[in-house]
Design a protein around this motif. Structure first.
Motif, PDB file in Angstrom:
ATOM      1  N   GLY A 131      20.329  -4.420 -49.655  1.00 27.42           N
ATOM      2  CA  GLY A 131      19.336  -4.519 -50.712  1.00 27.42           C
ATOM      3  C   GLY A 131      17.905  -4.451 -50.204  1.00 27.42           C
ATOM      4  N   LYS A 132      17.698  -4.929 -48.997  1.00 20.07           N
ATOM      5  CA  LYS A 132      16.336  -4.971 -48.446  1.00 20.07           C
ATOM      6  C   LYS A 132      15.906  -3.643 -47.831  1.00 20.07           C
ATOM      7  CE  LYS A 132      13.379  -7.712 -45.376  1.00 20.07           C
ATOM      8  NZ  LYS A 132      13.326  -8.882 -44.446  1.00 20.07           N
ATOM      9  N   TYR A 133      16.846  -2.914 -47.225  1.00 15.28           N
ATOM     10  CA  TYR A 133      16.464  -1.752 -46.431  1.00 15.28           C
ATOM     11  C   TYR A 133      16.969  -0.407 -46.964  1.00 15.28           C
ATOM     12  CZ  TYR A 133      15.155  -5.232 -42.906  1.00 15.28           C
ATOM     13  OH  TYR A 133      14.572  -6.292 -42.252  1.00 15.28           O
ATOM     14  N   ALA A 134      18.050  -0.384 -47.727  1.00 20.20           N
ATOM     15  CA  ALA A 134      18.658   0.900 -48.111  1.00 20.20           C
ATOM     16  C   ALA A 134      18.024   1.436 -49.393  1.00 20.20           C
ATOM     17  CB  ALA A 134      20.161   0.730 -48.280  1.00 20.20           C
ATOM     18  N   LYS A 135      16.793   1.850 -49.314  1.00 25.21           N
ATOM     19  CA  LYS A 135      16.034   2.228 -50.508  1.00 25.21           C
ATOM     20  C   LYS A 135      16.379   3.631 -51.018  1.00 25.21           C
ATOM     21  CE  LYS A 135      14.074  -1.713 -50.636  1.00 25.21           C
ATOM     22  NZ  LYS A 135      14.528  -2.697 -51.669  1.00 25.21           N
ATOM     23  N   ASN A 136      17.080   4.426 -50.227  1.00 19.94           N
ATOM     24  CA  ASN A 136      17.496   5.758 -50.678  1.00 19.94           C
ATOM     25  C   ASN A 136      18.991   5.836 -50.956  1.00 19.94           C
ATOM     26  OD1 ASN A 136      14.995   7.283 -50.638  1.00 19.94           O
ATOM     27  ND2 ASN A 136      15.014   7.000 -48.416  1.00 19.94           N
ATOM     28  N   LEU A 137      19.671   4.704 -50.901  1.00 15.15           N
ATOM     29  CA  LEU A 137      21.115   4.690 -51.074  1.00 15.15           C
ATOM     30  C   LEU A 137      21.500   5.055 -52.508  1.00 15.15           C
ATOM     31  CD1 LEU A 137      23.721   3.992 -49.497  1.00 15.15           C
ATOM     32  CD2 LEU A 137      23.600   1.710 -50.527  1.00 15.15           C
ATOM     33  N   GLU A 138      22.462   5.982 -52.637  1.00 18.54           N
ATOM     34  CA  GLU A 138      22.934   6.425 -53.946  1.00 18.54           C
ATOM     35  C   GLU A 138      24.373   6.008 -54.236  1.00 18.54           C
ATOM     36  OE1 GLU A 138      22.336  10.618 -54.211  1.00 18.54           O
ATOM     37  OE2 GLU A 138      20.171  10.502 -53.901  1.00 18.54           O
ATOM     38  N   THR A 139      25.218   5.947 -53.205  1.00 12.96           N
ATOM     39  CA  THR A 139      26.626   5.593 -53.388  1.00 12.96           C
ATOM     40  C   THR A 139      27.027   4.547 -52.363  1.00 12.96           C
ATOM     41  OG1 THR A 139      27.167   7.804 -54.200  1.00 12.96           O
ATOM     42  CG2 THR A 139      28.992   6.454 -53.428  1.00 12.96           C
ATOM     43  N   LEU A 140      27.656   3.472 -52.838  1.00  9.63           N
ATOM     44  CA  LEU A 140      28.118   2.400 -51.957  1.00  9.63           C
ATOM     45  C   LEU A 140      29.570   2.072 -52.290  1.00  9.63           C
ATOM     46  CD1 LEU A 140      27.646   0.140 -49.857  1.00  9.63           C
ATOM     47  CD2 LEU A 140      26.843  -1.306 -51.743  1.00  9.63           C
ATOM     48  N   SER A 141      30.407   2.037 -51.246  1.00  6.90           N
ATOM     49  CA  SER A 141      31.816   1.675 -51.390  1.00  6.90           C
ATOM     50  C   SER A 141      32.084   0.409 -50.584  1.00  6.90           C
ATOM     51  CB  SER A 141      32.723   2.803 -50.898  1.00  6.90           C
ATOM     52  OG  SER A 141      32.478   3.993 -51.625  1.00  6.90           O
ATOM     53  N   VAL A 142      32.684  -0.585 -51.242  1.00  8.38           N
ATOM     54  CA  VAL A 142      32.891  -1.901 -50.635  1.00  8.38           C
ATOM     55  C   VAL A 142      34.329  -2.339 -50.869  1.00  8.38           C
ATOM     56  CG1 VAL A 142      32.138  -4.309 -50.573  1.00  8.38           C
ATOM     57  CG2 VAL A 142      30.491  -2.513 -51.141  1.00  8.38           C
ATOM     58  N   ALA A 143      34.974  -2.883 -49.845  1.00  6.15           N
ATOM     59  CA  ALA A 143      36.322  -3.425 -50.001  1.00  6.15           C
ATOM     60  C   ALA A 143      36.506  -4.611 -49.059  1.00  6.15           C
ATOM     61  CB  ALA A 143      37.377  -2.364 -49.718  1.00  6.15           C
ATOM     62  N   PHE A 144      37.155  -5.647 -49.567  1.00  6.81           N
ATOM     63  CA  PHE A 144      37.481  -6.829 -48.761  1.00  6.81           C
ATOM     64  C   PHE A 144      36.237  -7.386 -48.060  1.00  6.81           C
ATOM     65  CE2 PHE A 144      41.299  -4.166 -48.922  1.00  6.81           C
ATOM     66  CZ  PHE A 144      42.237  -5.063 -49.404  1.00  6.81           C
ATOM     67  N   ALA A 145      35.159  -7.562 -48.805  1.00 11.21           N
ATOM     68  CA  ALA A 145      33.906  -7.983 -48.185  1.00 11.21           C
ATOM     69  C   ALA A 145      33.131  -8.897 -49.116  1.00 11.21           C
ATOM     70  CB  ALA A 145      33.060  -6.762 -47.826  1.00 11.21           C
ATOM     71  N   GLY A 146      32.163  -9.607 -48.546  1.00 13.76           N
ATOM     72  CA  GLY A 146      31.285 -10.456 -49.328  1.00 13.76           C
ATOM     73  C   GLY A 146      31.764 -11.889 -49.408  1.00 13.76           C
ATOM     74  N   SER A 147      30.824 -12.777 -49.755  1.00 15.67           N
ATOM     75  CA  SER A 147      31.129 -14.198 -49.836  1.00 15.67           C
ATOM     76  C   SER A 147      31.004 -14.748 -51.248  1.00 15.67           C
ATOM     77  CB  SER A 147      30.189 -14.992 -48.910  1.00 15.67           C
ATOM     78  OG  SER A 147      30.170 -14.461 -47.604  1.00 15.67           O
ATOM     79  N   SER A 148      30.092 -14.172 -52.035  1.00 12.48           N
ATOM     80  CA  SER A 148      29.813 -14.718 -53.361  1.00 12.48           C
ATOM     81  C   SER A 148      29.162 -13.652 -54.230  1.00 12.48           C
ATOM     82  CB  SER A 148      28.893 -15.939 -53.246  1.00 12.48           C
ATOM     83  OG  SER A 148      27.595 -15.528 -52.832  1.00 12.48           O
ATOM     84  N   ASP A 149      28.847 -14.015 -55.474  1.00  9.08           N
ATOM     85  CA  ASP A 149      28.171 -13.099 -56.393  1.00  9.08           C
ATOM     86  C   ASP A 149      26.809 -12.656 -55.865  1.00  9.08           C
ATOM     87  OD1 ASP A 149      30.282 -13.355 -58.103  1.00  9.08           O
ATOM     88  OD2 ASP A 149      29.275 -14.695 -59.523  1.00  9.08           O
TER      89      ASP A 149
END
Length: 250
Positions: A131-149
């Protein structure tokens, strides 16, 4: 295929200085006893010899934070970076730490990044970095990751060009989903499966954003209050009329 092994990738790095795209797929992703494959050393070898590399899809059986940081330092012009560590939730096998700093290095170094797929054991810190650095990001795929909302909220709040978000098997719930109320109409689509969403949360999204198409794919094995598979997209034509019976349009 990953039967090329690290030695094959070392040959590529030594003889293909103009290489721009690299895709390495698993020959047999379901064979736990398989001995061949590629590791971080092959990835580093290609990056050292191919400075023009800007697209990578890399299935591997192990990885380290330091290796990913080295790769992006060698090839800072990545626009597509998709790293798939074969075993979900795997730590940096040398330090036994999360892989947060690996993807932190990717988004900090590769300012042209448009597509990112993350893997390995990741906390919300990875999504804070995105969120802080990927200012040109268009597509993000996430699986089995993260801690909270909070992790998903960081992405939705911090990536102004985000168009497509795919989330699978993550602890994100209704709070994460509803944090994107101001974002979804500018996106192409959101897919969430096997997260912590409920029908009440999804209904609230549909009520608050009537111009969005909000679909829940229902399966008999799921509890009635659960929303295991949710697809959100915008369309000037309104809800589709060809949905099969197991697709509930809200």
């Amino acid at each position: 295929m990953d039967t090329v092994e690290d030695k094959g990738l070392e040959a590529v790095g030594s003889h293909c200085p103009l290489l721009e795209e690299l895709r390495v797929f698993p020959a047999d992703p379901f064979d736990e006893g398989i001995v061949h494959g590629v590791t971080e050393s092959g990835f580093i070898a290609v990056s050292q010899g191919c400075p023009r590399l800007h697209y990578v899809l890399y299935f591997c059986r192990q990885m380290t934070n330091a290796a990913v940081a080295t790769v992006v330092q060698n090839c800072p012009d990545f626009t597509h970076f998709r790293l798939c560590i074969m075993h979900p939730g795997q730590l940096d096998y040398l330090t036994q730490e999360s892989m947060d700093e690996a993807f932190g290095a990717v988004v900090k170094t590769c300012t042209k990044l448009q597509r990112l797929a993350v893997s390995g054991y990741l906390t919300d810190l990875t999504f804070e970095y995105i969120g802080k650095y990927a200012k040109n990001l268009e597509t993000l795929s996430v699986a089995f990751a993260g801690s909270s909302d909070w992790g998903m909220r960081c992405v939705l709040d911090g990536c102004p060009k985000l168009r497509k978000l795919e989330v699978r098997d993550c602890p994100f719930g209704n709070g994460a989903l509803l944090s994107g109320l101001g974002k979804y109409e500018s996106m192409r689509s959101l897919w969430m499966s096997d997260c912590n969403l409920t029908m009440n949360g999804v209904r609230l999204l549909a009520q608050e954003m009537p111009r969005l198409n909000v679909e829940v794919i229902k399966e008999e094995s799921y509890e009635t209050h659960q929303a295991k598979k949710v697809y959100v997209y915008r369309s000037v034509a309104g809800p589709r009329r060809d949905a099969p019976p197991f697709v509930l349009t809200l």
